[in-house]
Design a protein around this motif. Sequence first.
Motif, PDB file in Angstrom:
ATOM      1  N   PRO A 132       0.797  -1.182   0.570  1.00 52.67           N
ATOM      2  CA  PRO A 132      -0.039  -0.157   0.197  1.00 52.67           C
ATOM      3  C   PRO A 132       0.761   0.991   0.109  1.00 52.67           C
ATOM      4  O   PRO A 132       0.332   2.322  -0.952  1.00 52.67           O
ATOM      5  CB  PRO A 132      -0.394   0.107   0.934  1.00 52.67           C
ATOM      6  CG  PRO A 132      -0.746  -1.828   1.423  1.00 52.67           C
ATOM      7  CD  PRO A 132       0.129  -2.206   1.111  1.00 52.67           C
ATOM      8  N   MET A 133       2.104   1.271   1.058  1.00 54.52           N
ATOM      9  CA  MET A 133       2.684   2.732   1.081  1.00 54.52           C
ATOM     10  C   MET A 133       3.893   2.320   0.076  1.00 54.52           C
ATOM     11  O   MET A 133       4.900   2.136   0.662  1.00 54.52           O
ATOM     12  CB  MET A 133       3.231   2.963   1.984  1.00 54.52           C
ATOM     13  CG  MET A 133       1.925   3.009   3.635  1.00 54.52           C
ATOM     14  SD  MET A 133       0.643   4.304   2.125  1.00 54.52           S
ATOM     15  CE  MET A 133       1.381   6.446   2.693  1.00 54.52           C
ATOM     16  N   LEU A 134       3.944   2.424  -0.846  1.00 56.59           N
ATOM     17  CA  LEU A 134       5.428   2.056  -1.663  1.00 56.59           C
ATOM     18  C   LEU A 134       6.482   4.006  -1.277  1.00 56.59           C
ATOM     19  O   LEU A 134       6.399   5.094  -2.072  1.00 56.59           O
ATOM     20  CB  LEU A 134       4.926   2.615  -3.356  1.00 56.59           C
ATOM     21  CG  LEU A 134       6.644   1.757  -4.302  1.00 56.59           C
ATOM     22  CD1 LEU A 134       6.873   0.615  -3.945  1.00 56.59           C
ATOM     23  CD2 LEU A 134       6.028   2.521  -5.425  1.00 56.59           C
ATOM     24  N   ALA A 135       6.851   3.699  -0.188  1.00 56.80           N
ATOM     25  CA  ALA A 135       7.944   4.670   0.258  1.00 56.80           C
ATOM     26  C   ALA A 135       9.523   4.339  -0.520  1.00 56.80           C
ATOM     27  O   ALA A 135       9.831   4.895  -1.196  1.00 56.80           O
ATOM     28  CB  ALA A 135       8.220   4.381   1.952  1.00 56.80           C
ATOM     29  N   THR A 136      10.528   3.745   0.233  1.00 52.87           N
ATOM     30  CA  THR A 136      11.653   3.579  -0.244  1.00 52.87           C
ATOM     31  C   THR A 136      11.716   2.554  -1.580  1.00 52.87           C
ATOM     32  O   THR A 136      12.491   2.776  -2.344  1.00 52.87           O
ATOM     33  CB  THR A 136      12.496   3.365   0.604  1.00 52.87           C
ATOM     34  OG1 THR A 136      12.413   1.833   1.147  1.00 52.87           O
ATOM     35  CG2 THR A 136      12.831   3.982   1.929  1.00 52.87           C
ATOM     36  N   LYS A 191      12.113  10.278   8.342  1.00 47.59           N
ATOM     37  CA  LYS A 191      12.012   9.008   9.008  1.00 47.59           C
ATOM     38  C   LYS A 191      11.409   8.007   7.684  1.00 47.59           C
ATOM     39  O   LYS A 191      10.708   6.724   8.554  1.00 47.59           O
ATOM     40  CB  LYS A 191      10.771   9.515  10.404  1.00 47.59           C
ATOM     41  CG  LYS A 191      10.524   9.738  11.489  1.00 47.59           C
ATOM     42  CD  LYS A 191       9.657   9.805  12.485  1.00 47.59           C
ATOM     43  CE  LYS A 191      10.241  10.916  13.439  1.00 47.59           C
ATOM     44  NZ  LYS A 191       9.740  11.178  13.790  1.00 47.59           N
ATOM     45  N   GLY A 192      11.259   8.081   6.752  1.00 48.04           N
ATOM     46  CA  GLY A 192      10.663   7.081   6.186  1.00 48.04           C
ATOM     47  C   GLY A 192       9.660   7.364   5.696  1.00 48.04           C
ATOM     48  O   GLY A 192       9.398   6.465   4.723  1.00 48.04           O
ATOM     49  N   TYR A 193       8.544   8.318   6.155  1.00 48.88           N
ATOM     50  CA  TYR A 193       6.763   8.543   5.721  1.00 48.88           C
ATOM     51  C   TYR A 193       7.044   8.866   4.599  1.00 48.88           C
ATOM     52  O   TYR A 193       7.449   9.718   4.898  1.00 48.88           O
ATOM     53  CB  TYR A 193       6.454   9.341   7.079  1.00 48.88           C
ATOM     54  CG  TYR A 193       5.844   7.649   7.988  1.00 48.88           C
ATOM     55  CD1 TYR A 193       4.669   7.117   8.372  1.00 48.88           C
ATOM     56  CD2 TYR A 193       7.056   7.957   9.199  1.00 48.88           C
ATOM     57  CE1 TYR A 193       4.696   6.540   9.275  1.00 48.88           C
ATOM     58  CE2 TYR A 193       7.365   7.475  10.201  1.00 48.88           C
ATOM     59  CZ  TYR A 193       5.837   6.168  10.268  1.00 48.88           C
ATOM     60  OH  TYR A 193       5.838   5.552  11.036  1.00 48.88           O
ATOM     61  N   ILE A 194       5.923   8.541   3.680  1.00 49.79           N
ATOM     62  CA  ILE A 194       5.473   9.600   2.671  1.00 49.79           C
ATOM     63  C   ILE A 194       4.789  10.988   2.902  1.00 49.79           C
ATOM     64  O   ILE A 194       4.169  10.799   3.671  1.00 49.79           O
ATOM     65  CB  ILE A 194       4.905   8.694   1.680  1.00 49.79           C
ATOM     66  CG1 ILE A 194       5.501   7.288   1.137  1.00 49.79           C
ATOM     67  CG2 ILE A 194       3.965   9.493   0.938  1.00 49.79           C
ATOM     68  CD1 ILE A 194       4.516   6.435   0.694  1.00 49.79           C
ATOM     69  N   VAL A 195       5.375  12.051   2.801  1.00 48.35           N
ATOM     70  CA  VAL A 195       4.298  12.760   2.362  1.00 48.35           C
ATOM     71  C   VAL A 195       4.155  13.051   2.293  1.00 48.35           C
ATOM     72  O   VAL A 195       4.077  13.494   0.782  1.00 48.35           O
ATOM     73  CB  VAL A 195       5.246  14.123   3.072  1.00 48.35           C
ATOM     74  CG1 VAL A 195       4.946  16.076   3.210  1.00 48.35           C
ATOM     75  CG2 VAL A 195       6.920  13.283   4.076  1.00 48.35           C
ATOM     76  N   LEU A 198      -0.166   8.970   4.160  1.00 50.41           N
ATOM     77  CA  LEU A 198      -2.051   8.929   5.636  1.00 50.41           C
ATOM     78  C   LEU A 198      -1.499   8.317   6.520  1.00 50.41           C
ATOM     79  O   LEU A 198      -1.678   7.841   7.472  1.00 50.41           O
ATOM     80  CB  LEU A 198      -2.520   8.054   4.986  1.00 50.41           C
ATOM     81  CG  LEU A 198      -1.989   6.776   4.183  1.00 50.41           C
ATOM     82  CD1 LEU A 198      -1.332   5.625   5.287  1.00 50.41           C
ATOM     83  CD2 LEU A 198      -3.162   5.950   3.350  1.00 50.41           C
ATOM     84  N   GLY A 199       0.889   8.259   7.717  1.00 47.48           N
ATOM     85  CA  GLY A 199       0.450   7.775   8.622  1.00 47.48           C
ATOM     86  C   GLY A 199       0.541   6.170   8.195  1.00 47.48           C
ATOM     87  O   GLY A 199       1.633   6.016   7.120  1.00 47.48           O
ATOM     88  N   ASP A 200       1.256   5.132   9.313  1.00 41.99           N
ATOM     89  CA  ASP A 200       1.719   3.994   8.703  1.00 41.99           C
ATOM     90  C   ASP A 200       0.200   2.954   8.569  1.00 41.99           C
ATOM     91  O   ASP A 200      -0.399   3.315   9.778  1.00 41.99           O
ATOM     92  CB  ASP A 200       2.663   3.419  10.796  1.00 41.99           C
ATOM     93  CG  ASP A 200       2.820   2.675  10.722  1.00 41.99           C
ATOM     94  OD1 ASP A 200       1.763   1.648   9.890  1.00 41.99           O
ATOM     95  OD2 ASP A 200       4.152   2.257  10.990  1.00 41.99           O
ATOM     96  N   ALA A 201       0.442   2.785   7.614  1.00 41.07           N
ATOM     97  CA  ALA A 201      -1.287   2.126   6.982  1.00 41.07           C
ATOM     98  C   ALA A 201      -0.826   0.823   7.812  1.00 41.07           C
ATOM     99  O   ALA A 201      -2.276   0.691   8.325  1.00 41.07           O
ATOM    100  CB  ALA A 201      -0.194   1.392   5.583  1.00 41.07           C
ATOM    101  N   GLY A 202      -0.096   0.146   8.550  1.00 38.62           N
ATOM    102  CA  GLY A 202      -0.258  -0.978   9.538  1.00 38.62           C
ATOM    103  C   GLY A 202      -0.898  -1.350  10.366  1.00 38.62           C
ATOM    104  O   GLY A 202      -1.724  -1.442  11.019  1.00 38.62           O
ATOM    105  N   ASP A 203      -0.416   0.749  11.092  1.00 40.56           N
ATOM    106  CA  ASP A 203      -1.160   0.826  12.358  1.00 40.56           C
ATOM    107  C   ASP A 203      -2.599   1.250  12.192  1.00 40.56           C
ATOM    108  O   ASP A 203      -3.079   0.936  12.717  1.00 40.56           O
ATOM    109  CB  ASP A 203      -0.051   1.745  13.544  1.00 40.56           C
ATOM    110  CG  ASP A 203       1.248   1.851  13.516  1.00 40.56           C
ATOM    111  OD1 ASP A 203       1.326   0.122  13.561  1.00 40.56           O
ATOM    112  OD2 ASP A 203       2.103   1.927  14.229  1.00 40.56           O
TER     113      ASP A 203
HETATM  114  N1  URA Z   1       5.099   2.649   5.333  1.00 44.01           N
HETATM  115  C1  URA Z   1       3.717   3.383   6.030  1.00 44.01           C
HETATM  116  O1  URA Z   1       3.375   2.763   5.840  1.00 44.01           O
HETATM  117  N2  URA Z   1       3.614   5.185   5.673  1.00 44.01           N
HETATM  118  C2  URA Z   1       4.609   5.273   5.183  1.00 44.01           C
HETATM  119  O2  URA Z   1       4.179   6.658   5.171  1.00 44.01           O
HETATM  120  C3  URA Z   1       5.618   5.062   4.656  1.00 44.01           C
HETATM  121  C4  URA Z   1       6.046   3.926   4.683  1.00 44.01           C
END
Ligand code: URA
Length: 209
Positions: A132-136, A191-195, A198-203
């Motif tokens: 869901p979150m393609l970050a790095t 911190k590697g979050y996408i800006v 939506l925050g941490d998708a898993g949490d």
């Molecule tokens: N994983 C997430 O859940 N959120 C991010 O923003 C980046 C990685």
Amino acid sequence: MSRVYVFDHPLIQHKLTHIRDKNTGTKEFRELVEEVAMLMAYEITRDLPLEEVEIETPVAPAKAKVLAGKKLGLIPILRAGLGMVDGILRLIPAAKVGHIGLYRDPETLQPVEYYIKLPTDIDERELIVIDPMLATGGSAAAALAALKKRGARSLKLMCLIAAPEGIARVQEEHPDVDIYAAAVDERLNEKGYIVPGLGDAGDRLFGTK
Ligand code: URA
């Protein structure tokens, strides 16, 4: 070079806005992610081949189209990928589902597989990898490599939100894999979050924060 498809359908964009909103609670977040996944699956399967069959309607014999039997597989990357599976299965109930779990080694910072269970015939299936979150892009690239190593030949990557950094990494390491996303955001933060993301998708999916 792989292509990036961004789904600008108004229903997807509307629901994604509520998914992003920090005031959206776990139950609604989960439901919306499932709905967006279903809508995205509708778009992603647009190129599935059809074949003609003969049937009889109550009125007359007819030639009509059915899916040509291309076999699909869904491969969610644990754990956030799980949140999109049921939505996709609503449209493609016969798809097989495999799972990949990866963690990042704290010393090498490389993704390490801790769990992998796949349909036996992945070489014959069109596989949709769900991140869901393609970050790095580290996990997605590693998951795609793990699947190729085991024989996968046809792969697509499905994300809710992609960052330019993740897209670049997947395109570089897997130029044969097209990327499908509901949005491409600005960047990653320190911190590697996408800006804005939506925050941490898993949490947010599992209510762990
Ligand atoms: N994983 C997430 O859940 N959120 C991010 O923003 C980046 C990685």
